[in-house]
Design a protein around this motif. Sequence first.
Motif, mmCIF file in Angstrom:
data_model
loop_
_atom_site.group_PDB
_atom_site.id
_atom_site.type_symbol
_atom_site.label_atom_id
_atom_site.label_comp_id
_atom_site.label_asym_id
_atom_site.label_seq_id
_atom_site.Cartn_x
_atom_site.Cartn_y
_atom_site.Cartn_z
ATOM 1 N N ASN A 66 -39.852 -35.399 -117.904
ATOM 2 C CA ASN A 66 -40.823 -36.435 -117.384
ATOM 3 C C ASN A 66 -42.143 -36.249 -118.179
ATOM 4 N N GLN A 67 -41.973 -36.425 -119.208
ATOM 5 C CA GLN A 67 -43.231 -36.344 -120.108
ATOM 6 C C GLN A 67 -43.407 -37.584 -120.973
ATOM 7 N N LYS A 68 -44.678 -38.101 -121.280
ATOM 8 C CA LYS A 68 -44.920 -39.496 -121.724
ATOM 9 C C LYS A 68 -44.752 -39.208 -123.411
ATOM 10 N N ASN A 69 -45.443 -38.146 -123.694
ATOM 11 C CA ASN A 69 -45.161 -37.813 -125.197
ATOM 12 C C ASN A 69 -44.306 -36.673 -125.449
ATOM 13 N N ASP A 70 -44.259 -35.962 -126.660
ATOM 14 C CA ASP A 70 -43.319 -34.968 -126.868
ATOM 15 C C ASP A 70 -43.723 -33.446 -126.712
ATOM 16 N N THR A 71 -44.518 -33.400 -125.847
ATOM 17 C CA THR A 71 -45.358 -31.988 -125.468
ATOM 18 C C THR A 71 -44.004 -31.477 -124.837
ATOM 19 N N ILE A 72 -43.716 -30.034 -125.070
ATOM 20 C CA ILE A 72 -42.756 -29.361 -124.511
ATOM 21 C C ILE A 72 -43.538 -28.768 -123.124
ATOM 22 N N VAL A 73 -42.757 -29.004 -121.950
ATOM 23 C CA VAL A 73 -43.108 -28.377 -120.812
ATOM 24 C C VAL A 73 -42.160 -27.575 -120.208
ATOM 25 N N SER A 74 -41.925 -26.253 -120.273
ATOM 26 C CA SER A 74 -41.237 -25.091 -119.844
ATOM 27 C C SER A 74 -41.035 -25.133 -118.473
ATOM 28 N N LEU A 75 -39.986 -25.393 -117.985
ATOM 29 C CA LEU A 75 -39.827 -25.074 -116.502
ATOM 30 C C LEU A 75 -38.805 -23.556 -116.515
ATOM 31 N N ASP A 76 -39.192 -22.734 -117.244
ATOM 32 C CA ASP A 76 -38.143 -21.510 -117.126
ATOM 33 C C ASP A 76 -39.243 -20.465 -117.146
ATOM 34 N N LYS A 77 -38.283 -19.302 -117.616
ATOM 35 C CA LYS A 77 -39.020 -18.184 -117.949
ATOM 36 C C LYS A 77 -40.009 -17.910 -118.887
ATOM 37 N N ASP A 78 -39.915 -18.946 -119.993
ATOM 38 C CA ASP A 78 -40.851 -19.059 -120.942
ATOM 39 C C ASP A 78 -42.254 -18.848 -120.260
ATOM 40 N N ARG A 79 -42.319 -19.507 -119.266
ATOM 41 C CA ARG A 79 -43.762 -19.455 -118.254
ATOM 42 C C ARG A 79 -44.360 -18.082 -118.500
ATOM 43 N N PHE A 80 -43.381 -17.090 -118.305
ATOM 44 C CA PHE A 80 -43.959 -15.608 -118.038
ATOM 45 C C PHE A 80 -43.935 -14.986 -119.378
ATOM 46 N N ARG A 81 -42.933 -15.465 -120.263
ATOM 47 C CA ARG A 81 -42.910 -14.975 -121.576
ATOM 48 C C ARG A 81 -43.982 -15.095 -122.361
ATOM 49 N N ASN A 82 -44.379 -16.336 -122.283
ATOM 50 C CA ASN A 82 -45.556 -16.821 -123.119
ATOM 51 C C ASN A 82 -46.845 -16.983 -122.320
ATOM 52 N N ASP A 83 -46.885 -16.321 -121.130
ATOM 53 C CA ASP A 83 -48.091 -16.476 -120.200
ATOM 54 C C ASP A 83 -48.623 -17.806 -120.119
ATOM 55 N N LEU A 84 -47.783 -18.684 -119.790
ATOM 56 C CA LEU A 84 -48.291 -19.909 -119.307
ATOM 57 C C LEU A 84 -48.777 -20.306 -117.942
ATOM 58 N N GLY A 85 -48.141 -19.173 -117.067
ATOM 59 C CA GLY A 85 -48.655 -19.416 -115.644
ATOM 60 C C GLY A 85 -47.745 -20.372 -115.031
ATOM 61 N N GLY A 86 -47.754 -20.529 -113.650
ATOM 62 C CA GLY A 86 -46.999 -21.566 -112.769
ATOM 63 C C GLY A 86 -45.696 -21.266 -112.784
ATOM 64 N N LEU A 87 -45.129 -20.140 -112.752
ATOM 65 C CA LEU A 87 -43.667 -19.841 -112.961
ATOM 66 C C LEU A 87 -42.973 -20.177 -111.528
#
Length: 242
Positions: A206-227
Motif C-alpha cells: 500500500n505504498q504510492k512510490n517504491d519506498t520499502i516499508v517493512s512490516l516485520d522484524k527488520d523494524r527491530f533489526r534496523n531500529d525503525l521503531g513501530g514493531l
Amino acid sequence: MNNKYELIYEGKAKKVFSHQDEDKVIIEFKDDATAFNALKKAKFEGKGKLNCLISARIFEHLKQHNIPTHYLELKNGNTMVAQKIKIIPLEIVLRNIAYGSLCKQTTIESGTVLEKPLIDIYLKNDELNDPLITKDRIQLMKILSSRDLDLIIDLTLKINKILKSFFKDIQLRLVDFKLEFGYDFNKNIVLGDEISPDNCRLWDLNQKNDTIVSLDKDRFRNDLGGLIEAYSEINQRINELI
Ligand code: UDP
C-alpha cells in the motif's frame, strides 16, 4: 503458564511445554525479540500474542492447502497446541527478492527480484552462528536422507506459492522467509516452528512510490521503531480476510 505443564524447551522466542497427550506440546510465544544471533535483544509487549495468532491463521491456511504442519489449535492468548515433533536442525530460507544476508554475502543488489525462488539452507547451531550449509555437507553429517531433503525443498516451494498469494491478498509482498521442519510420531515430515513477521520479510504494497516499508522484524533489526504497530497491522489485515 499453569505449573501442571512441564517446560521441556526454551528458545529465543518460544517456550515449549508438555501436554497431557504425549504426542502433543503447548507452545508459548514470548514477547522477547532477538537479532544477529541474539547479540541484540529487546522485549515488545504483545508480540508473543500477535505472532501466535498470525502463525495460527497461516498454519490453518496451509493445512487447507494440504501442507502438513505441527499446528493443532489455538489455546489461549499467546499459546497454541501442536504435535510434538523432532526438529530437523536446519533452517530453510526461501527468497523471492534479494535482501538481508544474501546481499551482504554476494554482489547481488538489494531489492533484486529473483528470477526463481532461491533456497538457502543453514545449519541450526548457535555456537557455529547458523552457517550456510550445502546438500553434500548435510549428507556428510547424516542430518537427513537426500530423499527427505528433496521433500523438504519441494514443500518449501509449495509453501512459497501459497504464502505469496495469501500475503498479496492482504497487500503484502513476501520477500523471504525461514522454515523449520520436523518428524512427527509417525515419522512423517511436518512443518514446525512459526510463520510470523519474526521469520518472514513482508513489505507493504500500500505504498504510492517504491519506498520499502517493512512490516516485520527488520523494524527491530534496523531500529525503525513501530514493531508492535506493524505486527498488529498484519494481524488486522488477516482478520479482515474472513
Ligand atoms: N530468518 C530467521 N531466523 C534466522 C535467520 C533468518 O527467521 O535465524 C529469516 C529472516 O527473518 C528473513 C529470512 O529468514 O525473513 C532471511 O534472512 P537473512 O538470511 O537475510 O538473514 P538476516 O538478514 O536476518 O541476517
